[in-house]
Design a protein around this motif. Structure first.
Motif, PDB file in Angstrom:
ATOM      1  N   PRO B 111       0.816  -1.224   0.000  1.00  0.00           N
ATOM      2  CA  PRO B 111       0.000   0.000   0.000  1.00  0.00           C
ATOM      3  C   PRO B 111       0.846   1.269   0.000  1.00  0.00           C
ATOM      4  CG  PRO B 111      -0.854  -1.558   1.590  1.00  0.00           C
ATOM      5  CD  PRO B 111       0.438  -2.135   1.089  1.00  0.00           C
ATOM      6  N   LEU B 112       1.930   1.280   0.776  1.00  0.00           N
ATOM      7  CA  LEU B 112       2.767   2.483   0.818  1.00  0.00           C
ATOM      8  C   LEU B 112       3.397   2.736  -0.549  1.00  0.00           C
ATOM      9  CD1 LEU B 112       4.016   4.765   2.510  1.00  0.00           C
ATOM     10  CD2 LEU B 112       5.972   3.268   2.906  1.00  0.00           C
ATOM     11  N   GLY B 113       3.906   1.675  -1.155  1.00  0.00           N
ATOM     12  CA  GLY B 113       4.526   1.824  -2.478  1.00  0.00           C
ATOM     13  C   GLY B 113       3.524   2.338  -3.492  1.00  0.00           C
ATOM     14  N   ILE B 114       2.323   1.777  -3.455  1.00  0.00           N
ATOM     15  CA  ILE B 114       1.293   2.197  -4.412  1.00  0.00           C
ATOM     16  C   ILE B 114       0.908   3.658  -4.177  1.00  0.00           C
ATOM     17  CG2 ILE B 114      -1.143   1.869  -5.003  1.00  0.00           C
ATOM     18  CD1 ILE B 114      -0.680  -1.121  -4.818  1.00  0.00           C
ATOM     19  N   ALA B 115       0.774   4.030  -2.910  1.00  0.00           N
ATOM     20  CA  ALA B 115       0.409   5.412  -2.604  1.00  0.00           C
ATOM     21  C   ALA B 115       1.507   6.368  -3.066  1.00  0.00           C
ATOM     22  CB  ALA B 115       0.161   5.570  -1.100  1.00  0.00           C
ATOM     23  N   LEU B 116       2.757   6.054  -2.735  1.00  0.00           N
ATOM     24  CA  LEU B 116       3.863   6.934  -3.137  1.00  0.00           C
ATOM     25  C   LEU B 116       3.942   7.046  -4.659  1.00  0.00           C
ATOM     26  CD1 LEU B 116       6.759   5.924  -0.701  1.00  0.00           C
ATOM     27  CD2 LEU B 116       5.429   8.027  -0.713  1.00  0.00           C
ATOM     28  N   GLY B 117       3.791   5.911  -5.333  1.00  0.00           N
ATOM     29  CA  GLY B 117       3.866   5.922  -6.794  1.00  0.00           C
ATOM     30  C   GLY B 117       2.750   6.764  -7.396  1.00  0.00           C
ATOM     31  N   THR B 118       1.551   6.648  -6.838  1.00  0.00           N
ATOM     32  CA  THR B 118       0.419   7.409  -7.360  1.00  0.00           C
ATOM     33  C   THR B 118       0.634   8.906  -7.154  1.00  0.00           C
ATOM     34  OG1 THR B 118      -0.971   5.553  -6.725  1.00  0.00           O
ATOM     35  CG2 THR B 118      -2.090   7.589  -7.307  1.00  0.00           C
ATOM     36  N   ILE B 119       1.098   9.253  -5.957  1.00  0.00           N
ATOM     37  CA  ILE B 119       1.347  10.671  -5.667  1.00  0.00           C
ATOM     38  C   ILE B 119       2.412  11.217  -6.611  1.00  0.00           C
ATOM     39  CG2 ILE B 119       2.332  12.226  -3.944  1.00  0.00           C
ATOM     40  CD1 ILE B 119       0.970  10.428  -1.814  1.00  0.00           C
ATOM     41  N   ALA B 120       3.483  10.465  -6.776  1.00  0.00           N
ATOM     42  CA  ALA B 120       4.564  10.917  -7.654  1.00  0.00           C
ATOM     43  C   ALA B 120       4.057  11.095  -9.080  1.00  0.00           C
ATOM     44  CB  ALA B 120       5.715   9.920  -7.622  1.00  0.00           C
ATOM     45  N   ALA B 121       3.210  10.170  -9.523  1.00  0.00           N
ATOM     46  CA  ALA B 121       2.712  10.260 -10.896  1.00  0.00           C
ATOM     47  C   ALA B 121       1.792  11.468 -11.042  1.00  0.00           C
ATOM     48  CB  ALA B 121       1.966   8.985 -11.272  1.00  0.00           C
ATOM     49  N   TYR B 122       0.937  11.692 -10.061  1.00  0.00           N
ATOM     50  CA  TYR B 122      -0.039  12.767 -10.197  1.00  0.00           C
ATOM     51  C   TYR B 122       0.651  14.127 -10.218  1.00  0.00           C
ATOM     52  CZ  TYR B 122      -4.273  15.435  -9.798  1.00  0.00           C
ATOM     53  OH  TYR B 122      -5.279  16.312 -10.055  1.00  0.00           O
ATOM     54  N   TRP B 123       1.662  14.281  -9.355  1.00  0.00           N
ATOM     55  CA  TRP B 123       2.389  15.546  -9.344  1.00  0.00           C
ATOM     56  C   TRP B 123       3.740  15.368 -10.032  1.00  0.00           C
ATOM     57  CZ3 TRP B 123      -0.752  14.715  -4.891  1.00  0.00           C
ATOM     58  CH2 TRP B 123      -1.763  15.668  -4.742  1.00  0.00           C
TER      59      TRP B 123
END
Ligand SMILES: Nc1ncnc2c1ncn2[C@@H]1O[C@H](COP(=O)(O)OP(=O)(O)OP(=O)(O)O)[C@@H](O)[C@H]1O
Ligand SMILES: [Mg+2]
Lengths: 333, 313
Positions: B111-123
């Protein structure tokens, strides 16, 4: 609000992309009116800024693009000044949009029913799940999808291109918008399906009284659908008129060129007027009239100043210093 | 969906058979004779021969393999050369802790990896994106044992915040939870980076897709656009890529268990190999390989659950 006031009025719209060579304008100072209950056709070759114009109205220009100037007045209210939340209510609420690619415009991992109800829920938080399901099935029925109850749970990949575009229309019309922006809705479909979708749009317009902006590069579609027409070239509107007027007496050489590319059965010199060359990209625009390098009527003055959009007849505007010219006479010579 | 599951299961059977065959052959190539070891240093050749016959070692190889499979079906993997405990008994006792460790590691890291990856992609392109990318690249290049040793040294030893000496109790007790924190941080820690990077790529890909524009045109909130139409679709490639990391997870578990004296299959395997306890080593290898197959199967099913195009194919 007066009844003959346009539903949507676009004033001085300019949409730019920041690039290494500075700002480039994909839409450069466009003025347009969309009358109530009628269809405005926007026509022009690929790359002339039609999609950027419609995405600007929705405020969905993909970054690094942005609307730099102008106003988009929906019933007098400037959409460009709305808060993000208010703009979300407009999207899919008062103004809906459908796109060219029905194959990719729906999300492959959600059922079509879920995607329609999602659009409804975005604008009506209070409705229950069962209610939304009924309304979504109703929406599918409205776009003449056979056995809508069982289609509701289908996924996009189980439907044909035409059916998917119907689903897109159902989704767009789910909240009864006043304006539907259709960006080349039939370009990706084969001819029979294309005619069906256009018929459907016309019927739905009669039923709901919505306005339509129909974007296409096909003047045949314009002839069939549009009440008014705007011809775009390299980010600018170069001619505006009612459809009847435009086809009867086109004034801008570019329009003439586009008309020339329609096969004419009554003449055997159908490709005579087809335009040479291609639309210049926004970062490599010629000086003066943007069309002059491709224009058979260009004179020296055309290379100096950009002509303004000016009346050439009642309700008929053209941006050409040579208009009105006896162009057909000249061509015949 | 059910048909897909059955199909996948059927495909796993020959793979399992292959694993067992390799495990069996492994025993044939080791230079030590099990009968001699079993008989002990003082045994006469007669006794060794008797044990050999008893174990079936005098029969042809294919018969031995058949016998081996037959015993396996009955849960008999032989006994340890070192302490005469049945291999299955030891395995039974260690599988639980290994599963605990894996679940606890993935429970936070994915979950942490997915969250970090999503945040990085969005911004994307922002400072936040660059910070996350730097962190995940750095995190991804730290070896498991090193991360484990650093955690033991600082958190466990110097600051005395958490225990680091193996399993301290069942997971439903506070002691048990405390005991698993450092091992789970170690094994999960090396997973965050790869998962975040995969997610970033996948979400970036999806956010540019036509259907995301449609979702925005419907008037959905950005949050809903990103989660339901971005991340949800991106999970399909992410799950596939996570599936490819399973070997890495098992290897990491072996190292983590060894570093933390975690009483799992991995540590058992290392101990068995170091002490030439071949039946035990063979048993652990079979279990780890089976684990690999089972996790792969789960990934496959998850993949189908996420993608209707596969489900209906
Ligand atoms: N991301 C971008 N960066 C820079 N320029 C862009 C970008 N996206 C679009 N443009 C420019 O905007 C111009 C208008 O594009 P637009 O998609 O609106 O054309 P169109 O008239 O819709 O063409 P088509 O018929 O192919 O859909 C193009 O010439 C293109 O160069
Ligand atoms: Mg376009």
């Amino acid at each position: 609000m007066r009844d003959n006031a346009p539903l949507l009025r676009i004033e001085g719209l300019r949409t730019v992309f920041r690039s290494s060579v500075g700002e480039i304008a994909a839409v450069d100072g466009v003025d347009l009116d969309v009358p109530r209950g009628r269809t405005l056709g926007i026509v022009g070759e690929s790359g002339c800024g039609k999609s950027m114009l419609s995405l600007s109205v929705m405020r969905l220009v993909p970054p690094p693009g942005r609307v730099a100037q102008g106003r988009v007045l929906l019933e007098g209210q400037d959409l460009l000044r709305l808060s993000a939340g208010a703009m979300r209510q407009v999207r899919g609420g008062k103004v809906a949009m459908i796109f060219q690619e029905p194959m990719t415009s729906l999300n492959p991992v959600h059922s079509v029913g879920a995607q329609i109800t999602e659009a409804m829920r975005a604008h009506d938080k209070s409705a229950s799940g069962a209610e939304l399901r009924d309304r979504a099935i109703e929406a599918l029925k409205r776009v003449r999808i056979p056995s809508p109850e069982s289609r509701f749970d289908d996924y996009p990949h189980q439907l044909s291109g035409g059916m998917r575009q119907r689903v897109m229309i159902a989704m767009a019309l789910a909240c009864r918008p006043q304006l539907l922006i259709a960006d080349e809705p039939t370009t990706a479909l084969d001819v029979t399906v294309q005619a069906q979708i256009l018929d459907l749009l016309r019927e739905l317009q009669d039923e709901t009284g919505m306005s339509i902006i129909l974007i296409t590069h096909d003047l045949g579609v314009i002839a069939e659908m549009a009440d008014e027409v705007a011809v775009m070239y390299a980010g600018k509107v170069v001619e505006r008129a009612t459809a009847a007027e435009l086809f009867a007496s086109p004034q801008h050489p570019y329009t003439l060129g586009l008309l020339g590319s329609i096969p004419r059965l009554d003449e055997d010199r159908e490709r005579l007027l087809a335009i040479e060359g291609a639309v210049p990209p926004p970062f490599a625009l010629p000086k003066g009239c943007r069309f002059h390098p491709r224009c058979p009527f260009a004179i020296e003055a055309c290379t100096r100043a950009q002509p303004a959009l000016e009346p050439v007849a009642d309700g008929h505007l053209a941006a050409c210093i040579r208009a009105p010219v006896e162009q057909s006479a000249e061509l015949a010579a | 969906m059910l048909r897909h599951a059955v199909q996948r299961l059927a495909m796993a059977v020959p793979v399992m058979f292959g694993v067992l065959l390799v495990g069996f052959l492994l025993m044939q190539v080791v230079p030590t004779d099990p009968a001699t070891v079993r008989a002990g240093p003082t045994a006469t050749p007669d006794v060794i021969a008797a044990i050999r016959a008893d174990l079936g070692l005098d029969r042809p190889l294919y018969e031995q393999f058949g016998l081996y499979l037959w015993r396996l079906l009955q849960g008999d993997l032989g006994v340890s050369i070192i302490n005469n405990v049945p291999v299955t008994q030891e395995l039974g006792a260690t599988i639980g802790p290994t599963l605990e460790l894996m679940v606890a590691s993935l429970f936070w890291s994915i979950p942490l990896g997915i969250a970090l990856g999503t945040i990085a992609a969005y911004w994307r392109g922002s400072l936040l994106d660059r910070a996350i990318t730097a962190l995940t690249v750095a995190g991804g290049s730290i070896p498991v044992f090193f991360l484990g040793l650093v955690l033991i040294w600082y958190v466990g030893f110097k600051w005395q915040l958490l225990p680091f000496t193996g399993r301290t109790g069942p997971l439903w007790t506070w002691e048990g939870v405390q005991g698993i924190i450092l091992p789970a941080l170690t094994l999960g820690g090396v997973f965050v980076g790869p998962v975040a990077r995969m997610t970033r790529t996948a979400v970036l890909d999806v956010l540019g897709a036509d259907h995301v524009r449609t979702a925005r045109a419907k008037g959905l909130t950005e949050r809903r656009v990103v989660t339901r139409h971005g991340l949800r679709n991106a999970l399909i490639p992410v799950v596939t890529l996570i599936g490819l990391q399973i070997g890495f997870l098992l290897g990491g578990a072996v190292v983590t268990e060894t570093v933390f004296s975690w009483p799992g299959v991995g540590r058992l395997a290392v101990g068995a190999i170091l002490s030439s306890d071949f039946p035990m080593a063979q048993g652990t290898i079979i279990v780890l390989s089976m684990g690999f197959i089972v996790i792969n199967l789960c990934v496959d099913l998850l993949y189908a659950a996420l993608d209707p195009r596969i489900r209906h194919a």
